[in-house]
Design a protein around this motif. Structure first.
Motif, short mmCIF file in Angstrom:
data_model
loop_
_atom_site.label_atom_id
_atom_site.label_comp_id
_atom_site.label_asym_id
_atom_site.label_seq_id
_atom_site.Cartn_x
_atom_site.Cartn_y
_atom_site.Cartn_z
N GLY A 163 0.87 -1.02 -0.24
CA GLY A 163 0.26 0.07 0.10
C GLY A 163 1.01 1.89 -0.17
O GLY A 163 1.45 1.40 0.55
N GLY A 164 0.13 2.01 -0.17
CA GLY A 164 0.55 3.51 -0.55
C GLY A 164 2.50 3.57 -1.14
O GLY A 164 3.06 4.88 -1.23
N GLY A 165 2.60 2.81 -2.24
CA GLY A 165 3.30 2.41 -3.44
C GLY A 165 4.69 2.04 -3.17
O GLY A 165 5.53 2.36 -3.30
N LYS A 166 4.86 1.41 -2.04
CA LYS A 166 5.92 0.96 -1.14
C LYS A 166 5.82 -0.78 -1.64
O LYS A 166 4.52 -0.98 -1.90
N GLY A 167 6.70 -0.98 -2.09
CA GLY A 167 7.39 -2.47 -2.66
C GLY A 167 6.56 -2.41 -3.89
O GLY A 167 6.05 -3.10 -4.40
N MET A 168 7.19 -1.46 -4.73
CA MET A 168 6.20 -0.77 -6.50
C MET A 168 6.99 -1.07 -6.85
O MET A 168 7.68 0.53 -6.41
N ARG A 169 7.67 -1.05 -8.18
CA ARG A 169 8.04 -1.49 -9.36
C ARG A 169 7.79 -1.36 -10.55
O ARG A 169 7.22 -2.03 -10.81
N VAL A 170 7.94 -0.42 -11.48
CA VAL A 170 7.45 -1.25 -13.30
C VAL A 170 8.84 -1.24 -13.72
O VAL A 170 10.15 -0.55 -13.90
N VAL A 171 8.58 -2.13 -14.53
CA VAL A 171 9.60 -2.90 -15.24
C VAL A 171 9.16 -3.29 -16.60
O VAL A 171 7.67 -3.13 -17.50
N ARG A 172 9.83 -2.19 -17.65
CA ARG A 172 9.85 -2.87 -18.81
C ARG A 172 10.20 -3.57 -20.08
O ARG A 172 10.32 -4.19 -20.95
N SER A 173 11.21 -4.76 -19.24
CA SER A 173 11.71 -5.57 -19.76
C SER A 173 12.58 -6.52 -18.78
O SER A 173 12.43 -6.17 -17.49
N ALA A 174 13.09 -7.39 -19.95
CA ALA A 174 13.42 -8.65 -18.78
C ALA A 174 14.93 -8.40 -18.55
O ALA A 174 14.85 -8.82 -16.93
N ASP A 175 15.69 -7.43 -18.75
CA ASP A 175 16.48 -7.09 -17.88
C ASP A 175 15.91 -6.70 -16.68
O ASP A 175 17.60 -6.24 -15.52
N GLU A 176 15.83 -5.72 -17.05
CA GLU A 176 14.91 -5.12 -14.95
C GLU A 176 14.68 -5.46 -14.11
O GLU A 176 14.06 -5.15 -13.06
N LEU A 177 14.00 -6.94 -14.39
CA LEU A 177 13.73 -7.44 -13.08
C LEU A 177 13.72 -7.79 -12.53
O LEU A 177 13.10 -7.55 -11.08
N GLU A 178 14.33 -9.00 -12.93
CA GLU A 178 15.87 -9.13 -11.03
C GLU A 178 15.68 -8.24 -9.98
O GLU A 178 15.78 -8.19 -8.86
N PRO A 179 16.71 -6.49 -10.17
CA PRO A 179 16.81 -5.85 -9.45
C PRO A 179 15.72 -5.71 -8.84
O PRO A 179 15.66 -4.84 -7.82
N ALA A 180 14.22 -5.58 -9.55
CA ALA A 180 13.04 -4.46 -9.29
C ALA A 180 12.91 -5.92 -8.48
O ALA A 180 12.52 -5.32 -7.45
N LEU A 181 12.54 -6.75 -8.26
CA LEU A 181 11.72 -7.69 -7.11
C LEU A 181 12.84 -7.46 -6.49
O LEU A 181 11.98 -8.19 -4.98
N LEU A 182 14.06 -7.57 -6.40
CA LEU A 182 14.82 -7.59 -5.11
C LEU A 182 14.78 -5.93 -4.47
O LEU A 182 14.71 -6.13 -2.87
N ALA A 183 14.68 -5.17 -5.21
CA ALA A 183 14.61 -3.59 -4.06
C ALA A 183 12.86 -3.88 -3.45
O ALA A 183 12.84 -3.11 -2.61
N ALA A 184 11.69 -4.50 -4.48
CA ALA A 184 10.54 -5.06 -4.29
C ALA A 184 10.66 -5.04 -2.82
O ALA A 184 9.91 -4.74 -1.86
N ARG A 185 10.96 -6.34 -2.89
CA ARG A 185 11.47 -7.39 -1.91
C ARG A 185 11.72 -6.80 -0.09
O ARG A 185 10.76 -6.37 0.24
N ARG A 186 13.11 -5.80 -0.80
CA ARG A 186 13.75 -5.07 0.61
C ARG A 186 12.81 -4.34 1.20
O ARG A 186 12.17 -4.27 1.94
N GLU A 187 12.12 -3.73 0.39
CA GLU A 187 11.04 -1.91 0.62
C GLU A 187 9.47 -2.99 1.54
O GLU A 187 9.23 -2.56 2.63
N ALA A 188 9.15 -3.33 0.60
CA ALA A 188 7.49 -4.45 1.78
C ALA A 188 8.73 -5.40 2.60
O ALA A 188 7.51 -5.09 3.00
N ALA A 189 9.63 -5.72 2.98
CA ALA A 189 9.35 -6.38 3.94
C ALA A 189 10.22 -4.94 5.11
O ALA A 189 9.25 -4.99 6.03
#
Length: 662
Positions: A163-189
């Motif tokens: 909620g509130g935009g925390k743990g949220m990332r826009v991903v536009r290509s496969a190359d961006e996916l893993e870094p976005a997943l890791l960052a969103a996971r940290r922020e969500a935790a």
């Protein structure tokens, strides 16, 4: 109705609940941390109990301490407000087991909607439209990557408990996916204690439209129409309005009916919000359901004439809803803006400091201010930096917009940087005036909405100079008004009397030379030459005439500068002492912390050679991550902090050597 209620929250929502509860004759019990000992909500409540240190994890989020206060104070009910534990099923369950009335939905409803993946399944069963995506249990990178390939790009990574935009990332290509997943996971935790993620197809230009629902324990469910919350930054709302501009009646009715189905599907009781994405083709999709009162609930109250907090308390006490769906109607238009201590020109980084001067526009039937602060209060790193909400209401949207612009002009805040000027520019933007906005409105128009932050009207330094010149006219010998030392006419024998003033603004010096004249001054700076005069009125406002035009401004002086507020524009000028400027000890190669926070990731090693824009460190502050990047091609010669370190604003995080030509 119960007789007493504990408010397990702080800030403006705690103040709002306290005021409504007291109108109903309830005894109100507040809680506070070390940082909130002198907070407004503490002074408003009948009782206030200390619950721990400033960090929320050690005070407002500690269930046992809240329950202990409820037991010791004799509270019969607990209102969680919004944020903190408002959507925490464990807290609701603990309240029930302790024999307390929880002013919110049943535990099962909170659990059902708190898990975003499970919520999607329930909504699908209830016939509520969904955005295609992945809501499964598998959370490893290969599983999420495979799901992303099936959904296609662009896609949205979201925290399951988010909620509130925390743990949220826009991903536009496969190359961006893993870094976005890791960052969103940290922020969500960090934000929710739950690092699970879900994936959704990303809609490029949707509107964010939500429906306010209400249900009682007697089987009655209704909605109180919609709100448009499309104007956002960092995926968090900053302007909300009701009704949604340009929404046709057929879509409005369909969304309201879908929201009611969603509430019935989970046996909902109390206030809730069903949030939808409205695509450009008119199709709408369920996004999430917030099982609490929303920050933006005042616009719904304005157009319906209802007190939703009073409804919450009545429903929690077992009473039926006071109205039926057919009894509700939309009256006029309402707009809310959130006044944050943040700097729009620095990607909306929160601003920390003391509210040295605070004056809100006068409230009336058409203007409301919800706040939890007063002049002298601190905006700290520990909590959300919202200062207040301004809510206006009028017969139609154009009239409400005019009222909003006037309210923003009357707002006076000194001590922290705010987004008030940014909000005024949004209110003036032609697309916003036409209601032609989407969730990317701010990002799409960032330059034009913030560019004036880097521009300076010559009137502002002129007003600052006039205030300083008037200040110097204060009598030297107040006991003898006829003393010759009190003469401030600037008379000199055989020479023109002038006075130089050195003002600092955004890293540049502005020298104002004031030449004394019979009825005022001639001000020269930056190639401008202005005839000016001024005086201070009884309220302390600076009343000036500059080149024949009259101005009224608030000027606030502190030890190092002056802040000028004129018709909604706020500019702070430093008063320079050249001797102190020479003592600037900050090394040119240091990258400093933009705000207080915690280092959550170090992405380079000492000695690493990096390119301009490369991420170096990630700083978490106010539950959001901020990436420190390389300012040029160069070498990281020293790391001053490691993961887990708490840092203050301005401290050098690392030493960076710029390569020649970098």
């Amino acid at each position: 109705m119960f007789d007493s209620v504990l408010i397990a929250n702080r800030g403006e929502i705690a103040c709002r609940i306290i005021r409504t509860a007291r109108k109903l004759g309830l005894r109100t019990i507040a809680v506070y941390s070390d940082a909130d000992r002198d907070a407004l909500h503490v002074s408003l409540a009948d009782e206030a109990w200390h619950i721990g240190p400033a960090p929320a994890a050690e005070s407002y989020l500690v269930i046992e301490r809240l329950l202990d206060v409820a037991r010791r104070s004799g509270a019969e009910a607990v209102h969680p407000g919004y944020g903190f534990l408002a959507e925490n099923a464990a807290f609701a369950e603990a309240c029930q087991k302790a024999g307390l009335v929880f002013v919110g939905p049943p535990v099962e409803a909170i659990r059902a909607m708190g898990d975003k993946g499970a919520a999607k399944a329930i909504m699908a069963e209830a016939g509520v439209p969904l955005v295609p995506g992945y809501h499964g249990e598998g959370q490893d990178i290969p599983t999420l990557s495979g799901a992303a390939g099936s959904i296609g790009f662009p896609l949205l990574v979201k925290a399951t408990a988010g909620g509130g935009g925390k743990g949220m990332r826009v991903v536009r290509s496969a190359d961006e996916l893993e870094p976005a997943l890791l960052a969103a996971r940290r922020e969500a935790a960090a934000a929710f204690g739950d690092d699970r993620l879900l994936l959704e197809r990303y809609l490029e230009r949707p509107r964010h439209v939500e429906i306010q629902v209400f249900a009682d324990s007697h089987g009655n469910v209704l909605h109180l129409f919609e709100r448009d919350c499309s104007v956002q930054r960092r995926h968090q709302k900053i302007i909300e309005e009701a009704p949604a501009p340009g929404l046709d009646e057929k879509t409005r009715q369909a969304m309201g009916e879908a929201a009611v189905r969603a509430a019935r599907a989970i046996g909902y009781v109390g206030a809730g919000t069903v949030e939808f994405l409205l695509d450009i083709d008119g199709a709408f999709y369920f996004m999430e359901m917030n099982t609490r009162l929303q920050v933006e609930h005042p616009v719904t109250e304005m157009i319906t004439g209802q007190d939703l907090v009073a409804w919450q308390l009545a429903v929690a006490a077992g009473e039926p809803l006071p109205l039926r769906q057919e009894d509700l109607a939309v009256d006029g238009h309402a707009i809310e803006v959130r006044i944050y201590a943040e700097d729009p020109s620095r990607d909306f980084l929160p601003s920390i400091g003391r509210l040295e001067h605070l004056l809100f526009p006068a409230e009336d039937a058409r203007l409301r201010v919800d706040t939890g602060v007063r002049a002298g209060d601190e905006v700290s790193m520990h909590y959300d930096p919202m200062i207040a909400k301004l809510i206006v209401h009028d017969v139609d949207r154009p009239s409400a917009l005019r009222r909003l612009r006037r309210a923003l002009e009357q707002l006076e805040i000194v001590g922290v940087t705010t987004n008030a000027g940014f909000l005024a520019r949004v209110a003036d933007h032609p697309l916003f005036n036409r209601g032609a906005v989407d969730t990317w409105f701010v990002d799409s128009h960032r330059v034009e909405l913030t560019e004036s932050e880097a521009q300076l009207s010559p009137v502002m330094p002129a007003l600052a100079a006039l205030f300083l010149l008037l200040e110097r006219r204060s009598p030297v010998d107040a006991a003898d008004p006829w003393s010759p030392w009190n003469s401030t006419t600037g008379w000199r024998l055989n020479s023109d009397n002038y006075h130089p003033l050195l003002l600092g603004w955004q890293g540049r010096d502005i020298e104002v030379v004031a030449h004394y004249r019979d009825r005022g001054f001639l001000l020269e700076f930056d190639g401008s030459s202005l005839e000016a005069s001024a005086e201070l009125d009884e309220s302390g406002l600076l009343c000036a005439v500059i080149d024949g035009c009259r101005y009224r401004a608030r000027v606030v002086r502190d030890t190092t500068g002056v802040t000028v507020i004129e018709r909604g524009r706020t500019v702070r000028f430093d008063l320079h002492d050249p001797r102190l400027d020479a003592l600037d000890a900050t090394a040119g190669g240091d990258l400093s912390a933009p705000m207080p926070g915690k280092i959550v990731s170090v992405l380079v090693e000492e000695g690493a050679r990096v390119e301009r824009g490369a991420p170096l460190m990630v700083l978490e502050a106010m539950k959001m991550e901020h990436t420190i990047t390389a300012p040029a091609d160069g070498v990281v010669s020293r790391l001053n902090y490691q993961v887990g370190a708490q840092v203050s604003e301005g401290v050098p995080l690392l030493v960076f050597d710029v390569e020649e030509g970098g």
